[in-house]
Design a protein around this motif. Structure first.
Motif, PDB file in Angstrom:
ATOM      1  N   SER A 105       0.802  -1.120   0.028  1.00  0.00           N
ATOM      2  CA  SER A 105       0.059  -0.275  -0.066  1.00  0.00           C
ATOM      3  C   SER A 105       0.937   1.262  -0.022  1.00  0.00           C
ATOM      4  CB  SER A 105      -0.833   0.133   1.240  1.00  0.00           C
ATOM      5  OG  SER A 105      -1.492  -1.391   1.263  1.00  0.00           O
ATOM      6  N   GLY A 106       1.740   1.211   0.982  1.00  0.00           N
ATOM      7  CA  GLY A 106       2.846   2.546   0.846  1.00  0.00           C
ATOM      8  C   GLY A 106       1.871   3.658   1.509  1.00  0.00           C
ATOM      9  N   GLY A 107       2.547   4.846   1.485  1.00  0.00           N
ATOM     10  CA  GLY A 107       1.511   5.673   2.159  1.00  0.00           C
ATOM     11  C   GLY A 107       1.638   5.724   3.505  1.00  0.00           C
ATOM     12  N   LYS A 108       0.403   6.048   4.070  1.00  0.00           N
ATOM     13  CA  LYS A 108       0.073   6.478   5.564  1.00  0.00           C
ATOM     14  C   LYS A 108      -0.127   5.169   6.252  1.00  0.00           C
ATOM     15  CE  LYS A 108      -1.962  10.981   5.511  1.00  0.00           C
ATOM     16  NZ  LYS A 108      -3.333  11.496   4.781  1.00  0.00           N
TER      17      LYS A 108
ATOM     18  N   SER B  14       3.104  16.856 -14.774  1.00  0.00           N
ATOM     19  CA  SER B  14       4.229  17.202 -14.036  1.00  0.00           C
ATOM     20  C   SER B  14       4.367  16.572 -12.774  1.00  0.00           C
ATOM     21  CB  SER B  14       4.226  18.732 -13.890  1.00  0.00           C
ATOM     22  OG  SER B  14       2.654  19.071 -13.467  1.00  0.00           O
ATOM     23  N   PHE B  15       5.531  16.437 -12.296  1.00  0.00           N
ATOM     24  CA  PHE B  15       5.801  15.908 -11.095  1.00  0.00           C
ATOM     25  C   PHE B  15       6.321  16.870 -10.020  1.00  0.00           C
ATOM     26  CE2 PHE B  15       6.712  12.124 -13.656  1.00  0.00           C
ATOM     27  CZ  PHE B  15       5.914  11.301 -13.188  1.00  0.00           C
ATOM     28  N   GLN B  16       5.522  16.716  -8.641  1.00  0.00           N
ATOM     29  CA  GLN B  16       5.999  17.602  -7.680  1.00  0.00           C
ATOM     30  C   GLN B  16       7.130  17.159  -7.071  1.00  0.00           C
ATOM     31  OE1 GLN B  16       3.717  20.456  -6.616  1.00  0.00           O
ATOM     32  NE2 GLN B  16       5.762  20.794  -5.606  1.00  0.00           N
ATOM     33  N   ILE B  51       3.003   8.190 -21.061  1.00  0.00           N
ATOM     34  CA  ILE B  51       1.927   8.574 -21.583  1.00  0.00           C
ATOM     35  C   ILE B  51       1.142   7.214 -21.574  1.00  0.00           C
ATOM     36  CG2 ILE B  51       0.614   8.679 -24.017  1.00  0.00           C
ATOM     37  CD1 ILE B  51       2.728  10.763 -24.705  1.00  0.00           C
ATOM     38  N   ALA B  52       1.867   6.040 -21.947  1.00  0.00           N
ATOM     39  CA  ALA B  52       1.202   4.735 -21.613  1.00  0.00           C
ATOM     40  C   ALA B  52       0.919   4.520 -20.298  1.00  0.00           C
ATOM     41  CB  ALA B  52       2.234   3.703 -22.163  1.00  0.00           C
ATOM     42  N   ARG B  53       1.626   5.162 -19.357  1.00  0.00           N
ATOM     43  CA  ARG B  53       1.403   4.623 -17.857  1.00  0.00           C
ATOM     44  C   ARG B  53      -0.089   5.576 -17.389  1.00  0.00           C
ATOM     45  NH1 ARG B  53       4.439   3.148 -13.815  1.00  0.00           N
ATOM     46  NH2 ARG B  53       5.723   1.148 -14.502  1.00  0.00           N
ATOM     47  N   ILE B  54      -0.129   6.851 -18.307  1.00  0.00           N
ATOM     48  CA  ILE B  54      -1.435   7.558 -18.000  1.00  0.00           C
ATOM     49  C   ILE B  54      -2.679   6.918 -18.636  1.00  0.00           C
ATOM     50  CG2 ILE B  54      -2.521   9.728 -18.337  1.00  0.00           C
ATOM     51  CD1 ILE B  54      -0.047  10.893 -17.922  1.00  0.00           C
ATOM     52  N   ILE B  55      -2.558   6.503 -19.799  1.00  0.00           N
ATOM     53  CA  ILE B  55      -3.532   5.685 -20.336  1.00  0.00           C
ATOM     54  C   ILE B  55      -3.968   4.613 -19.395  1.00  0.00           C
ATOM     55  CG2 ILE B  55      -4.441   4.604 -22.337  1.00  0.00           C
ATOM     56  CD1 ILE B  55      -2.225   5.890 -23.713  1.00  0.00           C
ATOM     57  N   LEU B  56      -3.051   3.695 -18.788  1.00  0.00           N
ATOM     58  CA  LEU B  56      -3.464   2.571 -17.995  1.00  0.00           C
ATOM     59  C   LEU B  56      -3.898   3.119 -16.649  1.00  0.00           C
ATOM     60  CD1 LEU B  56      -0.723   0.342 -19.142  1.00  0.00           C
ATOM     61  CD2 LEU B  56      -2.968  -0.330 -19.322  1.00  0.00           C
ATOM     62  N   GLN B  62       0.022   7.649  -8.387  1.00  0.00           N
ATOM     63  CA  GLN B  62       1.227   8.075  -7.845  1.00  0.00           C
ATOM     64  C   GLN B  62       1.452   9.254  -7.059  1.00  0.00           C
ATOM     65  OE1 GLN B  62       5.114   7.052 -10.139  1.00  0.00           O
ATOM     66  NE2 GLN B  62       4.265   5.255  -9.645  1.00  0.00           N
ATOM     67  N   LYS B  63       2.071   9.384  -6.068  1.00  0.00           N
ATOM     68  CA  LYS B  63       2.061  10.629  -5.187  1.00  0.00           C
ATOM     69  C   LYS B  63       3.215  11.616  -6.171  1.00  0.00           C
ATOM     70  CE  LYS B  63       4.104  11.264  -0.894  1.00  0.00           C
ATOM     71  NZ  LYS B  63       4.655  10.388   0.383  1.00  0.00           N
TER      72      LYS B  63
END
Lengths: 277, 293
Positions: A105-108, B14-16, B51-56, B62-63
């Motif tokens: 799960s990760g996270g919290k 974008s990645f934070q 792009i592939a990962r976004i489609i899926l 993901q954080k």
């Protein structure tokens, strides 16, 4: 698989471990038939021949109330094995589940579960078990409970780390891509890849669980009389050292045989599983 | 647009980071029609795989990943779709082929078991026996004749090329509408790669499966795709039919990409240029944005 068994049998130490374990298990299962005085497992008193040194009738001598030590050691194997099995059967699934859940799960959730685990890990095992036993009544069941409470975090830690690394493997992503649920990924994809580590650790731990339970009994917090237990037998005999040496030496040797046997087999299994790659 | 299987509009990612955000994709527009084979070409790190990962829907959870824009699959907005909806699309309607076929299969299961599981997603409660019969047929389609042995093997017991073909068979097992191939066979040698790609090409043509083919291999793309998108540093700089892209290259980056294809006859290393200011000028769309922002 055949090859694996061949590798296992090629190492004399593993064979020795297997022999020791089979000896312990075999004698525990057939205790009623191989022991000379099966009745002596319970509260029997025979003051006419108490505290006898090893002789032909009592090959390991008799204890302070005249019971055959050999008989009691064999019956103590039963208790020890049962304790080991029960503790592992309860603590391993709990630990594995927590580890999988936190790792995947990760996270919290990860944070919370692993901090709880850390708290348990930070308390010395024997102290924790003693605290639990002190709170509850010192019975066999509570003994198991106490040891279980301190055993699962090790599995959580182990499986957590494995899960964290397996999670990045291609097959996990592939499973997620075909729409597998998180439970499916956790239990059907990741868990099977951790079984080798679990089995190895369980084998090694079996001996250690017995050792810890014996330590508890030695301190008077574990199995209570008249049930035969290796730890309490050593504790009883310790007061009469060195004159009645057989009271401590034989039960002590019995503990050694169990722990040593399981350690050897555990090492062998670890080597066997390692050749996988 | 009823013919469109996949429609991506104004997608940016974008990645934070801790102190700054890194823009990875900028205003991507991409669409794939039913049965169409579309290639996405670009250098490493240009944003093809994300792009592939976004489609899926793998990236959204993901954080730190900020995804904007719309991704529609058969008119369903994937962003708005519930977890269950997406889970039911994956594996049935959309499937994927990975770079490294061997590591994409769980080493503890036999190929037959993996097939059973995948087919079970398409047809619920399919029996193991029926699944194996179906699997043998699928394996035959990818030119594996000794399917009995393959189904009884573990992934690590097969060669890379064999695994790649198994992967293709698995990906097409439930007759998906869209297949995403993320640099398939990059981990394999060229001859095996060519073989398997040919197989894949024939199969998707037969099944009328739309393909998003992600690659940096222009030679393969030319043979495989109907339409090509060229991506550079997170932006689509040129798109068009394969023939127009290859014969009538407009964009300077695409030209540089073409020039970088190694030729067997050339005696020295090719001159690969990267990062020219010209490359950042998209040949089309991005009308609504200032360049260089």
């Amino acid at each position: 698989m055949k090859l694996k068994i061949k590798i296992l049998l090629a190492n004399p130490l593993s064979v020795m471990g297997l022999l020791l374990i089979s000896l312990v298990f075999g004698s525990a299962i057939f205790a009623d038939f191989i022991t000379p005085f099966p009745l002596h497992k319970g509260a029997v008193v025979d003051f006419s021949n108490f505290n006898q040194a090893p002789n032909l009738t009592n090959i390991m001598g008799t204890d302070l109330v005249g019971r055959d030590l050999f008989t009691r050691i064999i019956y103590a194997f039963r208790i020890s094995i049962m304790l080991g099995v029960v503790v592992l059967i309860i603590s391993v699934p709990i630990g594995v589940f927590m580890g999988l859940l936190a790792g995947y799960s990760g996270g919290k959730l990860d944070f919370v579960l692993m901090r709880i685990t850390d708290v348990f890990l930070s308390i010395p095992p024997l102290v924790l078990a003693m605290a639990v036993m002190g709170l509850l009544e010192p019975t066999l069941l509570n003994g198991m409970l106490a040891v279980t409470a301190m055993w699962w975090p090790w599995y959580t830690r182990l499986i957590y780390n494995l899960t964290r690394s397996e999670k990045e493997e291609g097959y996990v992503v592939a499973a997620e891509v075909v729409g597998a649920s998180r439970w499916h990924v956790m239990f059907r994809e990741i868990l099977p890849n951790c079984t080798h580590a679990i089995i190895t650790k369980m084998t090694l731990d079996f001996g250690f669980v017995i050792l810890i339970v014996s330590s508890l009994s030695f301190l008077g917090l574990g199995v209570q009389a008249p049930t035969p237990d290796l730890g309490s037998m050593v504790a009883e005999g310790a007061r009469y050292l060195p004159d009645s040496w057989w009271l401590t030496v034989f039960p002590g040797l019995a503990i050694l045989i169990i722990v040593f046997g399981f350690n050897l087999v555990g090492d062998a299994l670890r080597d066997m599983m390692d050749t996988d790659s | 647009m009823s013919d469109s299987i996949l429609d991506i509009q104004n997608l940016s990612l974008s990645f934070q980071g801790l102190t700054e955000t890194v823009d990875v994709l900028d205003n991507i527009n991409l669409s794939i029609n039913r049965g169409e084979r579309v290639a996405l070409v670009g250098a490493s790190g240009s944003g093809k795989s994300v792009i592939a990962r976004i489609i899926l829907g793998l990236l959204q959870s993901q954080k730190g990943a900020i995804v904007k824009g719309s991704v529609r699959f058969r008119g369903i907005e994937l962003e708005a779709a519930t977890g269950n909806q997406i889970e039911s699309l994956r594996g049935r309607e959309i499937s994927m082929i990975f770079q490294d076929p061997t590591s994409s299969m769980n080493p503890v299961y036999k190929i037959g078991t993996i097939f059973h599981e995948i087919l079970n997603r398409g047809t619920h409660n399919i029996s193991k026996k029926l699944a194996l019969i179906k699997a043998s047929k699928l394996l035959e389609e990818v030119s594996i004749t000794e399917f009995k042995r393959v189904l009884e093997s573990y992934p690590f017991q097969l060669s890379g090329g064999m695994n790649q073909r198994v992967m293709i068979a698995l990906a097409l097992a439930n007759k998906p509408a869209l297949l995403i191939a993320d640099e398939p066979g990059t981990a394999l040698d060229v001859t095996v790669q060519a073989q398997t790609l040919k197989l894949m090409h024939n199969l998707v043509k037969k099944n009328n499966t739309a393909v998003l083919f992600i690659s940096h291999n222009l030679g393969v793309v030319r043979q495989f795709a109907d339409r090509v998108y060229v991506i550079y540093k997170g932006r689509i700089v040129e798109s068009g039919s394969t023939s127009s892209i290859f014969e009538n290259t407009k964009h300077p980056y695409t030209k540089a990409l073409m020039n970088a294809v190694p030729k067997i006859t050339s005696k020295s290393f090719f001159d690969a240029s990267d990062d020219s200011s010209l490359f950042k000028q998209p040949a089309f769309h991005h009308k609504d944005r200032e360049i260089g922002q």
